[in-house]
Design a protein around this motif. Structure first.
Motif, PDB file in Angstrom:
ATOM      1  N   THR A 250       2.626 -20.886 -18.597  1.00 17.90           N
ATOM      2  CA  THR A 250       4.068 -21.090 -18.782  1.00 17.90           C
ATOM      3  C   THR A 250       4.717 -22.215 -17.988  1.00 17.90           C
ATOM      4  N   ARG A 258       6.871 -20.845 -24.642  1.00 17.41           N
ATOM      5  CA  ARG A 258       6.075 -19.772 -24.037  1.00 17.41           C
ATOM      6  C   ARG A 258       5.729 -18.708 -25.078  1.00 17.41           C
ATOM      7  N   MET A 259       6.698 -18.392 -25.919  1.00 17.38           N
ATOM      8  CA  MET A 259       6.451 -17.411 -26.968  1.00 17.38           C
ATOM      9  C   MET A 259       5.394 -17.913 -27.950  1.00 17.38           C
ATOM     10  N   ALA A 262       1.980 -17.683 -26.306  1.00 14.61           N
ATOM     11  CA  ALA A 262       1.548 -16.290 -26.225  1.00 14.61           C
ATOM     12  C   ALA A 262       1.058 -15.792 -27.587  1.00 14.61           C
ATOM     13  N   GLU A 281      -0.999 -14.988 -15.094  1.00  9.47           N
ATOM     14  CA  GLU A 281       0.361 -15.413 -15.437  1.00  9.47           C
ATOM     15  C   GLU A 281       1.377 -14.762 -14.501  1.00  9.47           C
ATOM     16  N   ASP A 283       4.863 -15.204 -15.202  1.00 12.38           N
ATOM     17  CA  ASP A 283       6.049 -14.868 -15.987  1.00 12.38           C
ATOM     18  C   ASP A 283       5.832 -13.463 -16.535  1.00 12.38           C
ATOM     19  N   ILE A 286       6.422 -12.669 -20.323  1.00 10.69           N
ATOM     20  CA  ILE A 286       5.366 -13.156 -21.223  1.00 10.69           C
ATOM     21  C   ILE A 286       4.102 -12.323 -21.045  1.00 10.69           C
TER      22      ILE A 286
END
Length: 605
Positions: A250, A258-259, A262, A281, A283, A286
């Motif tokens: 991220t 980011r989405m 993922a 990760e 975040d 996420i």
């Protein structure tokens, strides 16, 4: 020493030419004639003076700790290990060196997450799984072999994985943590790099989904950090491997990117090939959305690390935030990380610091244009700034700072502004303490140490060269430098990059406390919803078409701002019932659809 204690000597910090061996001279066993702290001997190659070694068999353990207190360079740690660690370490690098306990378990067809602070052995674990190092099970004096390792993990899924890896049956693809190092290792165009990795025939699909077509014919050393991150993800996922390791996906990416990343990882894990994905990760939103299970890592950074058995994602993240691991009966942090119960804040507006008119700025021959609605920024508030990459957030910051002029509207205020840029370039060979002391006369005072150095964990890196710092260390020094400057407006561009969860919370606390204690006004540009949620009083939302046109709205209250921002991304958040942390709703879920119907993207009230 007790069986549950270790002694760690940081040889980068141990400087016997600048001390009088206080550690050895004051050591109680040494003073009774025992050889607890002794000299390693002069380095045959460099001629460096005798650094020290500590006998863990003789040392009295953490209850003594005199050598720790006497060392003028903070080079020694005596640590009591958790009593639950009944086995020798999985790997220990050397005498008085870092030790790792436990390994993560890659599962076919699954995304396994690792959550934990920097410096507790995540990279060591991955190198072990990849066969780059043979775990020595704590015996660093002899050449390690795989047989004892397989015996240690006999009957487990890890034994099966390691056995196949030893036999050369497991192919591995890895994404590095620090993507800004890629241009130093590869000289050429983006296309040249990616075409070498196209082993599954999906490269064009990845290029389209990650929106990196515009940089395909650009030199790799000319593209931004966010573009480098997406190129690195594409290069990794384009490989035809059985085991994928992705270290931080991220940094430098906006929430939408980011989405996308993922979802691509999720797609590859779900395909019929049964691939194993291991993701480190920080975040949490996420990680929560992406992983099927997680391992929690804890310990003392640089000294020892423990990788727990797998946990459910919700339980693992909540226990990590709570600071207490239930199954292990282990407290890993004295204080829990808490989130506000409700999104709206009762913001008490101070006096206006900046009242700015409508603004406009364009670059090139209509290549990019930014329009800004008129608004007010108040004294003593923290204003979060959110929006996609390439939308003009940094352009606005530079207009406020006076480094660029708007083409429409005028900024006739004269403010002292302290600015931390998104990409931190450090090329001067200067020590951290020298650099920071050149910024503020407060350096080294008890107040500065409490408000800046301690929460940003700077004490152990003060004597290091700026050029030798890791990405996370560089980020913390840059935040400290920004806050240490005497200014009326502080602008921090993506302060969360390369910081682990605890460091992000500590950085957030430092920024928030500085703003409150100095009645300072702070603008924070970041893509980590957790940091914005903990930090901001109000929100300025950017929208538009990245790299073409950007628009900055009027600063508004948090709920209204987050609703505007998330609606544009078609993402909804909810609060975790136990910890109140923000969680992304799975797209298309009942909760997701319900909140969209209500128009409440930033959790329903």
């Amino acid at each position: 020493m007790a069986d549950d204690s270790i002694a760690v000597v940081d040889l980068d910090r141990c400087q016997p030419d600048r001390c009088n061996y206080e550690c050895a001279n004051f050591c109680p066993p040494n003073r009774t004639g025992k050889e607890c702290i002794t000299e390693r001997g002069e380095d045959a190659e460099t001629g460096d003076p005798n650094q020290i070694r500590i006998s863990e068999e003789i040392c009295l353990g953490e209850t003594c700790g005199i050598c720790v207190e006497k060392c003028p360079f903070d080079a020694i740690e005596i640590i009591n290990l958790p009593q639950e660690l009944t086995e020798d370490p999985t790997h220990r690098y050397n005498e008085n060196a870092f030790g790792l306990y436990g390994l993560p378990v890659p599962e076919p067809g699954s995304v396994t997450g690792i959550l934990g602070p920097n410096g507790i052995g995540k990279s060591t674990a991955v190198k072990s799984l990849a066969g780059e190092i043979v775990p020595n099970l704590g015996d660093y004096s002899t050449e390690p072999s795989w047989e004892p390792v397989l015996e240690r993990y006999r009957g487990s899924e890890l034994q099966q994985f390691l056995g196949r890896q030893i036999d050369g049956e497991v192919t591995i693809a890895r994404k590095p943590q620090y993507v800004d190092q890629i241009p130093k290792q590869f000289d050429g165009k983006t296309r040249d790099l990616l075409e070498h990795t196209d082993e599954r025939g999906d490269l064009e699909y990845l290029i389209e989904r990650l929106s990196i077509q515009p940089v395909m014919d650009q030199p790799i050393d000319s593209i931004s950090g966010g573009e480098l991150q997406r190129v690195a993800i594409a290069a990794t996922l384009a490989r035809d491997a059985e085991f994928y390791f992705l270290d931080e996906i991220t940094p430098y990416l906006d929430v939408g990117q980011r989405m996308v990343a993922a979802r691509l990882i999720r797609e590859l894990a779900d395909d019929e090939a049964g691939r194993s994905m291991l993701v480190v990760e920080h975040d949490l939103a996420i990680l929560d959305l992406l992983a099927d299970s997680i391992h929690v890592g804890y310990g003392e950074p640089g000294a020892f690390g423990v990788i727990t058995p797998p946990k459910s994602v919700r339980k693992g993240i909540n226990e990590y935030l709570e600071g207490y691991l239930t199954n292990e009966n282990m407290r890993i942090r004295p204080d829990k990380i808490t989130f506000e119960e409700h999104a709206p804040r009762s913001t008490i507006k101070g006096m206006p610091l900046v009242e700015y008119p409508e603004l406009a700025k364009s670059y090139g021959d209509g290549e990019f244009s930014l329009t800004v609605d008129s608004g007010t920024i108040y004294e003593g508030e923290v204003l979060g700034i959110v929006g996609p990459n390439g939308i003009g957030k940094s352009t606005l910051a530079k207009m406020f700072a006076g480094s660029i002029e708007p083409e429409e509207g005028s900024l006739d205020f004269a403010l002292d502004i302290s600015y931390k840029p998104q990409y931190i370039e450090i090329d001067q060979p200067m020590r951290v303490d020298t650099f920071l002391s050149s910024i503020t006369d407060e350096f080294g005072s008890s107040y500065w140490n409490t408000e800046v150095a301690q929460p940003l964990q700077l004490n152990r890196i003060m004597e290091q060269q700026l050029t030798d710092l890791s990405g996370g260390e560089r980020q913390r020094v840059a935040i400290a430098a920004c806050l240490s400057d005497d200014a009326e407006l502080y602008v921090l561009d993506e302060p969360s990059a390369h910081l682990d969860v605890e460091q992000r919370v500590q950085a957030t606390t430092a920024i928030r406390r500085y703003a409150e204690n100095h009645d300072a006004t702070v603008l924070v540009i970041d893509h980590d919803i957790y940091m914005i949620d903990l930090l901001a009083d109000r929100l300025m939302v950017f929208d538009g078409e990245p790299a073409q046109r950007g628009h900055a709205g009027v600063p508004q209250e948090m709920r209204a701002g987050m609703n505007d921002f998330l609606a544009d991304l078609d993402i909804t958040f909810r609060r975790d019932e136990r910890t109140s942390r923000p969680r992304i709703n799975k797209p298309g879920s009942q909760k997701d659809e319900s909140q969209k119907r209500q128009g409440e993207y930033y959790y329903a009230p």
